[in-house]
Design an enzyme around this catalytic site. Structure first.
Site, PDB file in Angstrom:
ATOM      1  N   ARG A 202      90.809   8.152 -12.623  1.00 36.08           N
ATOM      2  CA  ARG A 202      92.029   8.284 -11.827  1.00 36.08           C
ATOM      3  C   ARG A 202      92.858   9.479 -12.265  1.00 36.08           C
ATOM      4  NH1 ARG A 202      94.542   2.615 -10.387  1.00 36.08           N
ATOM      5  NH2 ARG A 202      94.655   3.751  -8.417  1.00 36.08           N
ATOM      6  N   GLY A 206      94.350   8.134 -15.934  1.00 32.20           N
ATOM      7  CA  GLY A 206      93.367   7.523 -16.818  1.00 32.20           C
ATOM      8  C   GLY A 206      92.144   6.985 -16.103  1.00 32.20           C
ATOM      9  N   ASP A 234      83.532  15.328 -14.940  1.00 31.35           N
ATOM     10  CA  ASP A 234      82.203  15.550 -15.529  1.00 31.35           C
ATOM     11  C   ASP A 234      82.302  15.613 -17.050  1.00 31.35           C
ATOM     12  OD1 ASP A 234      81.079  15.965 -12.898  1.00 31.35           O
ATOM     13  OD2 ASP A 234      82.163  17.857 -12.923  1.00 31.35           O
TER      14      ASP A 234
HETATM   15  P1  AMP Z   1      85.072  17.432 -11.112  1.00 32.20           P
HETATM   16  O1  AMP Z   1      86.365  18.184 -11.158  1.00 32.20           O
HETATM   17  O2  AMP Z   1      84.752  16.695 -12.371  1.00 32.20           O
HETATM   18  O3  AMP Z   1      84.927  16.604  -9.882  1.00 32.20           O
HETATM   19  O4  AMP Z   1      83.895  18.524 -11.021  1.00 32.20           O
HETATM   20  C1  AMP Z   1      84.033  19.703 -10.285  1.00 32.20           C
HETATM   21  C2  AMP Z   1      82.750  20.504 -10.459  1.00 32.20           C
HETATM   22  O5  AMP Z   1      81.726  19.946  -9.628  1.00 32.20           O
HETATM   23  C3  AMP Z   1      82.926  21.943 -10.059  1.00 32.20           C
HETATM   24  O6  AMP Z   1      82.660  22.765 -11.172  1.00 32.20           O
HETATM   25  C4  AMP Z   1      81.933  22.189  -8.931  1.00 32.20           C
HETATM   26  O7  AMP Z   1      81.142  23.327  -9.109  1.00 32.20           O
HETATM   27  C5  AMP Z   1      81.052  20.958  -8.921  1.00 32.20           C
HETATM   28  N1  AMP Z   1      80.856  20.468  -7.549  1.00 32.20           N
HETATM   29  C6  AMP Z   1      81.770  20.387  -6.569  1.00 32.20           C
HETATM   30  N2  AMP Z   1      81.238  19.872  -5.440  1.00 32.20           N
HETATM   31  C7  AMP Z   1      79.948  19.616  -5.719  1.00 32.20           C
HETATM   32  C8  AMP Z   1      78.857  19.061  -4.972  1.00 32.20           C
HETATM   33  N3  AMP Z   1      79.013  18.673  -3.709  1.00 32.20           N
HETATM   34  N4  AMP Z   1      77.658  18.932  -5.598  1.00 32.20           N
HETATM   35  C9  AMP Z   1      77.528  19.310  -6.877  1.00 32.20           C
HETATM   36  N5  AMP Z   1      78.491  19.834  -7.637  1.00 32.20           N
HETATM   37  C10 AMP Z   1      79.706  19.997  -7.076  1.00 32.20           C
END
Ligand code: AMP
Length: 304
Positions: A202, A206, A234
């Site tokens: 979230r 958190g 990630d």
């Molecule tokens: P997050 O902020 O943890 O959601 O991750 C964002 C990261 O995910 C960015 O560095 C993007 O390059 C990658 N990303 C965004 N959209 C996608 C997608 N549809 N498939 C794979 N990776 C993605």
């Protein structure tokens, strides 16, 4: 135990209320493996194009990430663009260019097939499934996803969800996937599909961890300045699963600890654009923030 991750390696263009960066290193596989590498040696399965900068590859290699599964092919590296809302929590995707990921058919090495821990990072569900099919008998499989795949490849995505032990998902995506209004109901619905462990992220509020019947809350570390939230989810998952793989302990207490470790590493990620802060995090910085986390969350609890 050994950890394999499949996910995107990307060049991101990001706009936040504080500024803008173009074509900076990003991707779900990148953030995940950088965070996991603080605890174990992850093996990254991904594809990049001819334009992938040697210094970016060198950074991943130097950070103790096994790149035997990183393929370079003709074409352009995956690109993603996003713009953050003024609260830095919500964001809009401006574009997603799969590029070399469009035709990627990963082939795991014999060693990767024997991985004890597998993370299916946010990428096309068909790719997640193809990696899942190649592993022998992993002890723990977790996955992440994103709104794009929930809306464009829902059936494939749900069939992957049914086969994993853990799902990492943010609150909006959990709502989109299940239609449930509260996070408790959304988590229960995902658990009913198969996974015992559901982690709902979230942002600055958190993460909620539903592990069988156990429910745990890991707060986000309060920061003075958030520069760029890209990759926080990630990074959270990378530290969480990397810590579990390193300790090879899936007990309830250790899963709770892993959630705090995830929140801790995510708090570094958002302090800089791209991987700029994350790449400089060392063991001493992790220890200091761990102590600060303990102070933040512990309280004297007399009986009421
Ligand atoms: P997050 O902020 O943890 O959601 O991750 C964002 C990261 O995910 C960015 O560095 C993007 O390059 C990658 N990303 C965004 N959209 C996608 C997608 N549809 N498939 C794979 N990776 C993605």
């Amino acid at each position: 135990m050994s950890l394999v991750v499949v996910g995107s390696v990307a060049y991101d263009s990001v706009e936040t209320p504080l500024g803008q960066r173009d074509d900076v290193l990003g991707g779900s596989g990148t953030f995940f493996s950088l965070a996991a590498a603080a605890f174990t040696r992850p093996s990254l399965v991904a594809v990049v194009g001819e334009d992938f900068r040697p210094e970016d590859e060198a950074l991943l290699a130097e950070k103790n990430i096994d790149l035997a599964g990183l393929t370079r092919v003709p074409g352009k590296t995956f690109r993603w663009g996003g713009r953050y809302h003024s609260d830095m929590n919500g964001r809009d995707t401006l574009f997603t260019e799969l590029n070399v990921f469009e035709k990627f058919a990963p082939k795991l090495t014999p060693e990767q097939r024997r991985a004890g821990f597998l993370f299916l990072g946010n990428i096309q569900p068909t790719l997640q499934a193809s990696v899942l099919e190649q592993v022998d008998s992993p002890r723990f499989v977790a996955m992440d996803t994103m709104n794009l795949w929930i809306s464009t490849a829902r059936d494939e995505l749900v069939s992957v969800v049914r086969r994993v032990d853990a799902v990492f998902i943010n609150d909006e995506e959990a709502h989109q996937l299940t239609g449930k209004r509260t996070m408790v109901l959304a988590a229960r619905e995902i658990q009913a599909m198969g996974p015992d462990l559901v982690v709902i992220k979230r942002g600055e509020h958190g993460a909620l961890v539903f592990n069988g019947d156990d429910v745990f809350y890991a707060p986000a570390f309060p920061l003075e300045k958030v520069v760029d939230p890209t990759g926080a989810g990630d990074t959270f998952a990378g530290a969480f699963v990397g810590y579990l793989a390193a300790s090879a302990d899936l007990s309830t207490a250790n899963v709770r600890r892993a959630a705090i470790i995830g929140a801790l590493m995510a708090s570094f990620c958002v302090e800089g654009y791209s991987v700029e802060r994350l790449r400089h995090v060392d063991a001493a910085a992790i220890r200091d923030r761990y102590r600060a986390f303990l102070e933040l969350t512990s309280f004297d609890a007399p009986a009421l």
